[in-house]
Write a protein that holds these residues in place. Structure first.
Motif, PDB file in Angstrom:
ATOM      1  N   TYR A 134       2.154 -11.503   4.628  1.00 51.73           N
ATOM      2  CA  TYR A 134       1.261 -10.342   4.571  1.00 51.73           C
ATOM      3  C   TYR A 134       1.226  -9.638   5.921  1.00 51.73           C
ATOM      4  N   LEU A 157     -10.297  -3.722   7.793  1.00 53.70           N
ATOM      5  CA  LEU A 157      -8.857  -3.949   7.772  1.00 53.70           C
ATOM      6  C   LEU A 157      -8.489  -4.883   8.913  1.00 53.70           C
ATOM      7  N   SER A 217       0.845  -1.187   0.000  1.00 47.04           N
ATOM      8  CA  SER A 217       0.000   0.000   0.000  1.00 47.04           C
ATOM      9  C   SER A 217       0.882   1.239   0.000  1.00 47.04           C
ATOM     10  N   LEU A 232      -0.517  -0.177   5.712  1.00 42.93           N
ATOM     11  CA  LEU A 232      -0.954  -1.547   5.448  1.00 42.93           C
ATOM     12  C   LEU A 232       0.187  -2.457   5.016  1.00 42.93           C
ATOM     13  N   CYS A 238       0.002  -5.969   1.688  1.00 47.41           N
ATOM     14  CA  CYS A 238      -1.411  -6.180   2.012  1.00 47.41           C
ATOM     15  C   CYS A 238      -2.053  -7.222   1.102  1.00 47.41           C
ATOM     16  N   SER A 286      -1.094  -7.222   6.455  1.00 45.89           N
ATOM     17  CA  SER A 286      -2.488  -6.840   6.669  1.00 45.89           C
ATOM     18  C   SER A 286      -3.377  -7.502   5.624  1.00 45.89           C
ATOM     19  N   ASP A 307      -5.025  -7.602  -0.367  1.00 43.38           N
ATOM     20  CA  ASP A 307      -6.142  -6.705  -0.641  1.00 43.38           C
ATOM     21  C   ASP A 307      -7.188  -7.462  -1.441  1.00 43.38           C
ATOM     22  N   ARG A 353      -7.245  -6.620   3.662  1.00 46.14           N
ATOM     23  CA  ARG A 353      -8.261  -5.587   3.444  1.00 46.14           C
ATOM     24  C   ARG A 353      -9.399  -6.206   2.644  1.00 46.14           C
TER      25      ARG A 353
END
Length: 198
Positions: A151, A178, A5, A76, A79, A153, A81, A155
């Motif tokens: 990873y 998140l 991110s 983040l 991430c 985070s 995502d 999302r």
């Protein structure tokens, strides 16, 4: 290459007043990840992206006593995502690997379900999603020799609640959630302030 991110985001979290105070005063060293088997995005600390109002509503719906909403400045990092098609393909692959692993062990796959006490059709108990995401994280940890970066985070976007109005394509509780796995992604906590006129 593009999984990181590029900037900071604000996340909001509702919790008991004493927990909020500890998080703000210790700049997050009181970080305690959630590790329920039904966590929507796997294990980690949860935030509503850019929505103190949604955090407040969550506290009200859950009847959290003495609830306080705190904000966090988040990076983040790397991430997972789930608004990105490549990340979704990783998740799909992890599902099939988990399914094969459990079948070989004679174990059933968990399910996503609606709570019995609720009239909602939303799948609020996400045991399958949690298991798949945690399995993906475990796979990446094992495959670090293949340059599979862990990873920091996760999302995800969720459509939740009743239709906003008849025929709507929007729900009353839509949100971006998140899940922070790496506590170093939390740059600081704060109490949100009200906007002042200028």
């Amino acid at each position: 290459m593009y999984g990181r991110s590029p900037g900071l985001v604000f996340g909001f979290h509702a919790t008991k007043a004493e927990t909020a105070k500890a998080l703000v005063e210790t700049s997050g060293s009181a970080f305690k990840p959630s590790a329920n088997n039904y966590d929507w995005l796997g294990h980690g600390m949860y935030f509503w992206e850019n929505s103190p109002h949604r955090a407040e509503r969550f506290a009200r719906d859950r009847r959290i006593p003495n609830a306080v909403v705190i904000g966090a400045v988040l990076d983040l990092g790397h991430c997972l995502d789930l608004t990105d098609s490549e990340s979704l393909s990783y998740l799909s692959t992890a599902y099939h690997a988990l399914k094969a692993t459990l079948e070989a062990a004679g174990e059933p796959l968990p399910n996503n379900t609606s709570p019995k006490f609720c009239c909602s059709h939303d799948l609020l108990i996400r045991e399958l999603d949690c298991a798949v995401i945690n399995f993906l994280h475990a796979q990446r940890r094992r495959d670090m020799k293949k340059k599979q970066q862990a990873y920091d985070s996760v999302r995800g976007v969720f459509w939740e609640g009743e239709d906003l109005y008849p025929g709507a394509g929007f729900k009353e509780k839509n949100h971006i959630q998140l899940c922070i796995r790496n506590p170093n992604c939390i740059k600081g906590f704060f109490y949100p302030r009200q906007q002042v006129p200028w």
